[in-house]
Design a protein around this motif. Structure first.
Motif, PDB file in Angstrom:
ATOM      1  N   ALA A   1      79.720  78.569 187.098  1.00  0.00           N
ATOM      2  CA  ALA A   1      78.521  77.962 186.515  1.00  0.00           C
ATOM      3  C   ALA A   1      77.556  77.342 187.309  1.00  0.00           C
ATOM      4  O   ALA A   1      78.237  76.800 188.338  1.00  0.00           O
ATOM      5  N   PHE A   2      76.323  77.404 187.027  1.00  0.00           N
ATOM      6  CA  PHE A   2      75.443  77.135 187.923  1.00  0.00           C
ATOM      7  C   PHE A   2      73.941  76.921 187.517  1.00  0.00           C
ATOM      8  O   PHE A   2      73.658  77.252 186.296  1.00  0.00           O
ATOM      9  N   LYS A   3      73.074  75.699 188.187  1.00  0.00           N
ATOM     10  CA  LYS A   3      71.833  75.508 187.404  1.00  0.00           C
ATOM     11  C   LYS A   3      70.885  76.152 188.409  1.00  0.00           C
ATOM     12  O   LYS A   3      71.090  76.211 189.513  1.00  0.00           O
ATOM     13  N   PHE A   4      69.913  76.766 187.777  1.00  0.00           N
ATOM     14  CA  PHE A   4      68.672  77.429 188.613  1.00  0.00           C
ATOM     15  C   PHE A   4      67.395  77.011 188.495  1.00  0.00           C
ATOM     16  O   PHE A   4      67.016  76.436 187.497  1.00  0.00           O
ATOM     17  N   ARG A   5      66.429  77.396 189.459  1.00  0.00           N
ATOM     18  CA  ARG A   5      65.167  77.169 189.203  1.00  0.00           C
ATOM     19  C   ARG A   5      64.266  78.420 189.396  1.00  0.00           C
ATOM     20  O   ARG A   5      64.724  79.131 190.195  1.00  0.00           O
ATOM     21  N   HIS A   6      63.490  78.816 188.616  1.00  0.00           N
ATOM     22  CA  HIS A   6      62.323  80.056 188.715  1.00  0.00           C
ATOM     23  C   HIS A   6      60.991  79.225 188.969  1.00  0.00           C
ATOM     24  O   HIS A   6      60.418  78.618 187.959  1.00  0.00           O
ATOM     25  N   TRP A   7      60.305  80.114 189.970  1.00  0.00           N
ATOM     26  CA  TRP A   7      58.887  79.585 190.021  1.00  0.00           C
ATOM     27  C   TRP A   7      57.804  80.518 190.475  1.00  0.00           C
ATOM     28  O   TRP A   7      58.432  81.321 191.313  1.00  0.00           O
ATOM     29  N   GLY A   8      56.781  80.371 190.421  1.00  0.00           N
ATOM     30  CA  GLY A   8      55.603  81.153 190.952  1.00  0.00           C
ATOM     31  C   GLY A   8      54.139  80.779 190.889  1.00  0.00           C
ATOM     32  O   GLY A   8      54.166  79.569 190.310  1.00  0.00           O
ATOM     33  N   TYR A   9      53.013  81.071 191.214  1.00  0.00           N
ATOM     34  CA  TYR A   9      51.726  80.559 190.988  1.00  0.00           C
ATOM     35  C   TYR A   9      50.946  81.695 190.112  1.00  0.00           C
ATOM     36  O   TYR A   9      50.838  82.609 190.413  1.00  0.00           O
ATOM     37  N   PHE A  10      50.537  80.928 189.074  1.00  0.00           N
ATOM     38  CA  PHE A  10      49.873  81.656 187.986  1.00  0.00           C
ATOM     39  C   PHE A  10      48.320  82.059 188.657  1.00  0.00           C
ATOM     40  O   PHE A  10      47.314  81.276 188.438  1.00  0.00           O
ATOM     41  N   GLU A  11      48.240  83.156 189.308  1.00  0.00           N
ATOM     42  CA  GLU A  11      46.987  83.462 190.023  1.00  0.00           C
ATOM     43  C   GLU A  11      46.251  84.657 189.372  1.00  0.00           C
ATOM     44  O   GLU A  11      45.273  85.272 190.204  1.00  0.00           O
ATOM     45  N   GLY A  12      46.714  85.256 188.544  1.00  0.00           N
ATOM     46  CA  GLY A  12      46.188  86.375 187.966  1.00  0.00           C
ATOM     47  C   GLY A  12      46.392  86.094 186.315  1.00  0.00           C
ATOM     48  O   GLY A  12      47.113  85.585 185.969  1.00  0.00           O
TER      49      GLY A  12
ATOM     50  N   LEU B   1      51.140  75.920 189.717  1.00  0.00           N
ATOM     51  CA  LEU B   1      52.700  76.346 189.936  1.00  0.00           C
ATOM     52  C   LEU B   1      53.275  76.357 188.521  1.00  0.00           C
ATOM     53  O   LEU B   1      52.932  75.548 187.514  1.00  0.00           O
ATOM     54  N   VAL B   2      53.781  77.469 188.069  1.00  0.00           N
ATOM     55  CA  VAL B   2      54.673  77.662 186.886  1.00  0.00           C
ATOM     56  C   VAL B   2      56.227  77.744 187.327  1.00  0.00           C
ATOM     57  O   VAL B   2      56.357  78.541 187.990  1.00  0.00           O
ATOM     58  N   GLN B   3      56.769  77.140 186.350  1.00  0.00           N
ATOM     59  CA  GLN B   3      58.339  77.195 186.893  1.00  0.00           C
ATOM     60  C   GLN B   3      59.286  76.731 185.603  1.00  0.00           C
ATOM     61  O   GLN B   3      58.586  76.264 184.597  1.00  0.00           O
ATOM     62  N   PHE B   4      60.312  76.918 185.545  1.00  0.00           N
ATOM     63  CA  PHE B   4      61.439  76.585 184.706  1.00  0.00           C
ATOM     64  C   PHE B   4      62.843  76.598 185.354  1.00  0.00           C
ATOM     65  O   PHE B   4      63.044  77.022 186.336  1.00  0.00           O
TER      66      PHE B   4
ATOM     67  N   PHE C   1      56.018  79.327 179.099  1.00  0.00           N
ATOM     68  CA  PHE C   1      54.582  79.922 178.788  1.00  0.00           C
ATOM     69  C   PHE C   1      53.697  78.706 178.496  1.00  0.00           C
ATOM     70  O   PHE C   1      52.623  78.991 178.508  1.00  0.00           O
ATOM     71  N   ALA C   2      54.200  77.464 178.841  1.00  0.00           N
ATOM     72  CA  ALA C   2      53.178  76.287 178.576  1.00  0.00           C
ATOM     73  C   ALA C   2      52.206  76.379 179.934  1.00  0.00           C
ATOM     74  O   ALA C   2      51.148  76.041 179.722  1.00  0.00           O
ATOM     75  N   GLY C   3      52.852  76.925 180.982  1.00  0.00           N
ATOM     76  CA  GLY C   3      51.839  77.440 182.210  1.00  0.00           C
ATOM     77  C   GLY C   3      50.904  78.348 181.936  1.00  0.00           C
ATOM     78  O   GLY C   3      49.922  78.469 182.361  1.00  0.00           O
ATOM     79  N   LEU C   4      51.790  79.635 181.568  1.00  0.00           N
ATOM     80  CA  LEU C   4      51.071  80.964 181.364  1.00  0.00           C
ATOM     81  C   LEU C   4      50.000  81.002 180.675  1.00  0.00           C
ATOM     82  O   LEU C   4      49.029  81.802 180.256  1.00  0.00           O
TER      83      LEU C   4
END
Length: 241
Positions: free
Chosen positions: A162-173, A184-187, A214-217
């Motif tokens: 069992a683990f917790k994770f983070r996913h992220w990137g930059y909304f540049e397109g 920065l877009v992340q969840f 989707f709040a970021g995208l």
């Protein structure tokens, strides 16, 4: 795949993913050869919040999931996968009915993770209308530096991890007609990974709130049809982890 008269495929070393060098020549790659993760590795190293000790359980889990994502995005035949038990594998997202290995491979990581049972008018993303290629293209354009992934915590060891994770990137397109913000877009999410004695995944459960993504995208203003770009010229993996 190399023939007797062709030079063997050269495999780029990657410190976070196993490319299974000894079997690479018999692997059917989606884009003709194994992927290169230089850009998303840079994003990962610059943006991660945890740097786990070499050989720690956290590092092992993190790299195992990166390797699984690599296979899912870049291999076309389940028999070439080395990170899962194909006969038992199920992917369960937010409590929905589990997808088999073949179903997950056919849909692709984005469609599998973003499929929703919400009414059509409330869906942020319509996975049923996307192909493997179109879904990857949409996110590849929106997040050109890749979509990095890290383990935040590991709560239990194998066989049930069992683990917790983070996913992220930059909304540049652009994304689905929305202009990029450069932000920065992340969840964040929780995963439960059941593995066999060889540490191959038998099922993966993922729980997260897609509205964080989707709040970021969808934050950028709508742009005209002539400015929209939903395809990419490169073959980088959009859900790069």
């Amino acid at each position: 795949m190399a023939t007797e008269n062709q030079d063997p495929i050269q495999i780029a070393a990657d410190k976070y993913r196993s490319f299974l060098h000894e079997e690479a020549q018999n692997t059917e790659w989606r884009h003709g050869g194994p992927p290169i993760y230089d850009d998303v590795n840079k994003l990962f190293e610059e943006g991660r919040t945890k740097e786990w000790p070499k050989g720690s359980l956290e590092e092992v889990v993190q790299n195992a999931l990166k390797s699984w994502e690599m296979e899912l995005s870049h291999k076309t035949q389940i028999q070439d996968f080395r990170t899962i038990n194909p006969e038992k594998f199920k992917l369960i997202v937010n409590g929905r009915e589990g997808l088999s290995a073949e179903e997950t491979l056919k849909m692709g990581s984005y469609n599998a993770l973003l499929k929703s049972s919400m009414p059509e008018e409330f869906k942020y993303y319509k996975a049923d209308e996307e192909s493997f290629e179109s879904s990857h293209d949409a996110f590849r354009v929106a997040l050109p530096r890749g979509f990095a992934w890290e383990v935040i915590s590991v709560y239990s060891g194998p066989p049930v991890i069992a683990f917790k994770f983070r996913h992220w990137g930059y909304f540049e397109g652009p994304f689905k007609g929305h202009a990029p913000t450069g932000e920065l877009v992340q969840f964040y999410g929780i995963g439960i990974l059941n593995v066999d004695e060889s540490l191959r995944a038998e099922d993966v459960e993922v729980y997260y709130d897609p509205t964080e993504l989707f709040a970021g995208l969808l934050k950028g203003p709508l742009i005209s049809g002539s400015e929209r770009t939903d395809s990419a010229s490169s073959h980088k993996c959009p859900f790069n982890m």
